[in-house]
Design a protein around this motif. Sequence first.
Motif, PDB file in Angstrom:
ATOM      1  N   ILE A  93       0.841  -1.203   0.000  1.00 32.51           N
ATOM      2  CA  ILE A  93       0.000   0.000   0.000  1.00 32.51           C
ATOM      3  C   ILE A  93       0.876   1.252   0.000  1.00 32.51           C
ATOM      4  N   ASP A  94       1.921   1.257   0.811  1.00 32.80           N
ATOM      5  CA  ASP A  94       2.824   2.403   0.878  1.00 32.80           C
ATOM      6  C   ASP A  94       3.520   2.627  -0.459  1.00 32.80           C
ATOM      7  N   ILE A  95       3.941   1.568  -1.118  1.00 34.32           N
ATOM      8  CA  ILE A  95       4.612   1.686  -2.415  1.00 34.32           C
ATOM      9  C   ILE A  95       3.646   2.254  -3.458  1.00 34.32           C
ATOM     10  N   ALA A  96       2.442   1.699  -3.541  1.00 35.58           N
ATOM     11  CA  ALA A  96       1.464   2.175  -4.526  1.00 35.58           C
ATOM     12  C   ALA A  96       1.124   3.644  -4.275  1.00 35.58           C
ATOM     13  N   GLY A  97       0.909   3.999  -3.006  1.00 35.38           N
ATOM     14  CA  GLY A  97       0.595   5.387  -2.663  1.00 35.38           C
ATOM     15  C   GLY A  97       1.730   6.326  -3.005  1.00 35.38           C
ATOM     16  N   THR A 149       2.591  21.354   0.160  1.00 37.39           N
ATOM     17  CA  THR A 149       3.697  20.406  -0.021  1.00 37.39           C
ATOM     18  C   THR A 149       3.278  18.970   0.242  1.00 37.39           C
ATOM     19  N   SER A 150       2.071  18.787   0.757  1.00 39.00           N
ATOM     20  CA  SER A 150       1.613  17.440   1.100  1.00 39.00           C
ATOM     21  C   SER A 150       0.421  17.038   0.249  1.00 39.00           C
ATOM     22  N   MET A 151       0.213  15.730   0.176  1.00 39.85           N
ATOM     23  CA  MET A 151      -0.908  15.202  -0.606  1.00 39.85           C
ATOM     24  C   MET A 151      -1.416  13.931   0.041  1.00 39.85           C
ATOM     25  N   GLU A 152      -2.728  13.733  -0.061  1.00 41.83           N
ATOM     26  CA  GLU A 152      -3.357  12.521   0.457  1.00 41.83           C
ATOM     27  C   GLU A 152      -3.643  11.587  -0.705  1.00 41.83           C
ATOM     28  N   VAL A 153      -3.380  10.303  -0.476  1.00 44.11           N
ATOM     29  CA  VAL A 153      -3.626   9.276  -1.478  1.00 44.11           C
ATOM     30  C   VAL A 153      -4.518   8.206  -0.856  1.00 44.11           C
ATOM     31  N   LYS A 154      -5.564   7.826  -1.590  1.00 38.26           N
ATOM     32  CA  LYS A 154      -6.413   6.700  -1.190  1.00 38.26           C
ATOM     33  C   LYS A 154      -5.929   5.480  -1.952  1.00 38.26           C
ATOM     34  N   VAL A 155      -5.687   4.394  -1.222  1.00 34.57           N
ATOM     35  CA  VAL A 155      -5.279   3.148  -1.853  1.00 34.57           C
ATOM     36  C   VAL A 155      -6.333   2.094  -1.531  1.00 34.57           C
ATOM     37  N   LYS A 156      -6.910   1.532  -2.584  1.00 34.26           N
ATOM     38  CA  LYS A 156      -7.867   0.436  -2.438  1.00 34.26           C
ATOM     39  C   LYS A 156      -7.197  -0.841  -2.917  1.00 34.26           C
ATOM     40  N   TYR A 176      -5.790   5.484   3.698  1.00 34.82           N
ATOM     41  CA  TYR A 176      -5.517   6.881   3.353  1.00 34.82           C
ATOM     42  C   TYR A 176      -4.139   7.217   3.906  1.00 34.82           C
ATOM     43  N   LEU A 177      -3.255   7.670   3.028  1.00 33.51           N
ATOM     44  CA  LEU A 177      -1.892   8.015   3.414  1.00 33.51           C
ATOM     45  C   LEU A 177      -1.594   9.444   2.998  1.00 33.51           C
ATOM     46  N   THR A 178      -0.759  10.120   3.778  1.00 34.20           N
ATOM     47  CA  THR A 178      -0.304  11.460   3.438  1.00 34.20           C
ATOM     48  C   THR A 178       1.186  11.397   3.121  1.00 34.20           C
ATOM     49  N   PHE A 179       1.547  12.007   1.997  1.00 30.32           N
ATOM     50  CA  PHE A 179       2.938  12.071   1.562  1.00 30.32           C
ATOM     51  C   PHE A 179       3.355  13.535   1.456  1.00 30.32           C
ATOM     52  N   VAL A 180       4.631  13.796   1.707  1.00 30.38           N
ATOM     53  CA  VAL A 180       5.201  15.136   1.557  1.00 30.38           C
ATOM     54  C   VAL A 180       6.252  15.065   0.456  1.00 30.38           C
ATOM     55  N   ALA A 181       6.187  16.019  -0.487  1.00 29.41           N
ATOM     56  CA  ALA A 181       7.168  16.111  -1.565  1.00 29.41           C
ATOM     57  C   ALA A 181       8.421  16.809  -1.059  1.00 29.41           C
ATOM     58  N   LEU A 182       9.581  16.318  -1.488  1.00 31.69           N
ATOM     59  CA  LEU A 182      10.862  16.869  -1.039  1.00 31.69           C
ATOM     60  C   LEU A 182      11.688  17.369  -2.209  1.00 31.69           C
TER      61      LEU A 182
END
Length: 157
Positions: free
Chosen positions: A37-41, A85-92, A110-116
């Motif tokens: 899930i983390d990889i796909a997100g 700078t952040s985004m939420e991704v839904k992974v089903k 639901y995961l939140t990622f921050v771009a670097l």
Amino acid sequence: MEGKTPSESMVEMTELVLPNDANALGNLLGGRMMHWIDIAGAMAAMRHSHKAVVTACVDSLDFRHPIRVGELIMLKAKLTWVGKTSMEVKVKVFVENIETGELTLTNKAYLTFVALDEEGKPTPIPPLYPETDEEKRDYEEGEERRNARLNKKRARL
């Protein structure tokens, strides 16, 4: 910075559950599922931002149906909300019946990622332009989850 629609960065990933992915009962390990899930997100977040990303938060992860060794699973990751700078991704996650092609929802997260940037600092990302009614609803709910996360964080300080 030109914005994108959720479908422009969507990721579909397929995995075959092998014996080393399973527990003693022959069910997929929860940790292995979280890894996929983390990889796909992260891939969806990188496609949107065109930046390296880090996982900042996992809001929820629902386990609805066991997945067995030998089953084919499909992960579908799609952006639901974007900030500065952040985004939420839904992974089903779906298990696919090989004989019928029928998909059964097994997990949702639901995961939140921050771009670097190149120095590892948060960096601005393109806005998200939801198109469908479902995407617009996801965006509003993503904003609510973000506000809840921030309120929870402030309460701890």
